[in-house]
Enzyme design. Structure first.
Site, short mmCIF file in Angstrom:
data_model
loop_
_atom_site.label_atom_id
_atom_site.label_comp_id
_atom_site.label_asym_id
_atom_site.label_seq_id
_atom_site.Cartn_x
_atom_site.Cartn_y
_atom_site.Cartn_z
N ASP A 113 -6.66 -3.75 -7.30
CA ASP A 113 -7.38 -4.27 -6.13
C ASP A 113 -7.62 -5.75 -6.36
O ASP A 113 -7.75 -6.20 -7.51
CB ASP A 113 -8.70 -3.53 -5.93
CG ASP A 113 -9.35 -3.88 -4.58
OD1 ASP A 113 -9.09 -3.15 -3.61
OD2 ASP A 113 -10.08 -4.88 -4.51
N TYR B 108 -14.86 -12.99 0.32
CA TYR B 108 -15.68 -11.85 -0.08
C TYR B 108 -16.95 -12.32 -0.80
O TYR B 108 -18.05 -11.81 -0.55
CB TYR B 108 -14.88 -10.92 -0.99
CG TYR B 108 -13.92 -10.03 -0.26
CD1 TYR B 108 -14.37 -9.07 0.64
CD2 TYR B 108 -12.55 -10.14 -0.46
CE1 TYR B 108 -13.49 -8.24 1.32
CE2 TYR B 108 -11.65 -9.32 0.21
CZ TYR B 108 -12.13 -8.37 1.10
OH TYR B 108 -11.25 -7.57 1.78
N ARG C 205 0.82 -1.22 0.00
CA ARG C 205 0.00 0.00 0.00
C ARG C 205 0.85 1.27 0.00
O ARG C 205 0.45 2.29 0.53
CB ARG C 205 -0.98 0.01 1.17
CG ARG C 205 -2.06 -1.07 1.07
CD ARG C 205 -3.05 -0.98 2.21
NE ARG C 205 -4.02 -2.07 2.15
CZ ARG C 205 -4.77 -2.47 3.16
NH1 ARG C 205 -4.67 -1.87 4.33
NH2 ARG C 205 -5.62 -3.46 3.02
N ARG D 193 -3.50 6.45 0.03
CA ARG D 193 -3.99 7.63 0.74
C ARG D 193 -2.96 8.34 1.59
O ARG D 193 -3.18 9.46 2.03
CB ARG D 193 -5.20 7.24 1.60
CG ARG D 193 -6.43 6.91 0.79
CD ARG D 193 -7.55 6.37 1.66
NE ARG D 193 -7.21 5.05 2.18
CZ ARG D 193 -7.97 4.40 3.06
NH1 ARG D 193 -9.07 4.96 3.54
NH2 ARG D 193 -7.62 3.19 3.48
N ARG E 198 -6.92 11.24 -7.27
CA ARG E 198 -8.11 10.40 -7.16
C ARG E 198 -9.37 11.18 -6.82
O ARG E 198 -10.45 10.58 -6.76
CB ARG E 198 -7.88 9.34 -6.07
CG ARG E 198 -7.13 8.09 -6.46
CD ARG E 198 -7.97 7.07 -7.22
NE ARG E 198 -9.31 6.92 -6.70
CZ ARG E 198 -9.65 6.20 -5.63
NH1 ARG E 198 -8.71 5.53 -4.96
NH2 ARG E 198 -10.90 6.12 -5.25
#
Length: 355
Positions: free
Chosen positions: A81, A156, A32, A36, A45
């Site tokens: 992702d 998921y 990561r 962010r 973004r």
């Protein structure tokens, strides 16, 4: 699978450590690292959804390069992702801000499994176009492709989204093993095709993320997960790129995860690298394992912890590990100061390499 002409990066420390060669310096990258924590990422973004970003080759390229440009890390990891190949195949899902992937029609029965689509190479053309742009942009910096492992994708799909206890997943796994293995067979096919697409496009290494495997016991992992992860690594093995296997909370599973066929085993912050080396056994490189929260604790603590991990890595190599790639024990936290990441990279590069 066609074998592409691979880039020759003989001086890349990341690839040297991953393949058991002696790197010229300690290699480091961060899971990561693109995201962010970077103001340039947030600016780029703004107003653009996660999945939309993942299917825009120019955005994929720019976001992937940002941490290399800012921090000087030794590898880039493709901005994507783990649910991208599911979305590309036609599964109805979205990534909801603050929640994560949400599946419109969860998989709960054998009929649901039979209805799942397969992934065709052209459906991830935007991803492979992004890889090709990156090869020109990155120069001598290796590019890591990745995919979600079949178990994590299944969790998921069965739960319908993120889950703390994975109760529906385990109920299907334990209560209906035939349907479970059929589901993971489909997801293994999707994962292999997604990784093959990235490898053919030119990535220099791949990482398989089994983010939720730590929810399983050793016996559960061995029976219900290992055969499918083994097939992923086996079917991409002929490509000749380093293969990394990583999960969170998987300290008790490190030995069996090492059996799955990867060249490098990722270690989270809960297990010392020396213990990981003993559990994984000789012949594999290790990756990890600074606690992401340490980057909030100030420069003295960061310095101390990085030096401790480097010492453990050196000891792990004497125990049979073939190399060490410095990383976090999970991903960069969103509020991490980018300056702390850059300083950590500089310190790691200044440390002497193992003898």
């Amino acid at each position: 699978m066609s074998t592409p002409t691979r880039r020759r990066l003989p001086d890349a420390p990341f690839l040297a450590a991953a393949t058991g060669a002696g790197p010229g310096r300690r290699p480091v990258w961060f899971m990561r690292q693109a995201g962010r924590s970077l103001p340039e990422y947030r600016e780029l973004r703004a107003g653009i959804g996660m999945l939309e970003s993942c299917f825009d080759p120019e955005l994929v390229c720019e976001i992937t390069v940002q941490p290399v440009r800012r921090h000087g890390v030794d590898a880039a990891i493709l901005f994507s992702d783990i649910v991208v190949p599911l979305k590309a195949a036609g599964i109805d899902l979205d990534i909801v801000p603050g929640v994560g992937p949400v599946i419109a029609n969860p998989v709960r029965s054998v009929d649901d499994v039979r209805a799942l689509p397969r992934l065709r190479r052209e459906e991830v053309g935007a991803v492979t176009d992004g890889v090709r742009l990156l090869l020109d942009e990155l120069g001598e910096t290796p590019l890591i492709g990745f995919a979600g492992a079949p178990f994590t994708l299944a969790s998921y799909l069965v739960e319908g989204g993120p889950s703390r206890h994975h109760e529906r997943t385990k109920a299907l796994m334990l209560g209906d093993p035939r349907t479970w293995h059929a589901l993971l067979g489909v997801l293994t096919d999707i994962t292999v095709e997604f990784l093959r697409a990235q490898i053919t496009a030119g990535v220099d290494a791949v990482q398989l993320f089994d983010s939720w495997a730590g929810a399983l016991s050793l016996a559960q992992y061995r029976e219900f997960v290992l055969p499918h992860s083994e097939r992923v690594f086996a079917e991409i093995g002929q490509a000749g790129v380093p293969r990394i296997h990583f999960g969170v909370g998987t300290g008790e599973l490190l030995g069996v995860m090492g059996e799955a066929g990867a060249d490098v085993v990722g270690v989270d912050w809960r297990v010392p690298l020396t213990a990981a080396a003993r559990r994984v056994g000789p012949g594999k490189a290790l990756q990890g394992n600074l606690d992401p929260a340490v980057l909030f604790a100030g420069s003295e603590v960061v310095d101390r912890e990085i030096r401790r991990i480097a010492h453990e890595a050196d000891e792990a190599i004497t125990l049979g590990a073939t190399g060490h790639i410095f990383n976090l024990g999970h991903g960069v936290l969103p509020d991490t100061d980018p300056g702390a990441i850059t300083a950590a990279v500089e310190l790691i590069h200044d440390l002497p390499t193992p003898l």
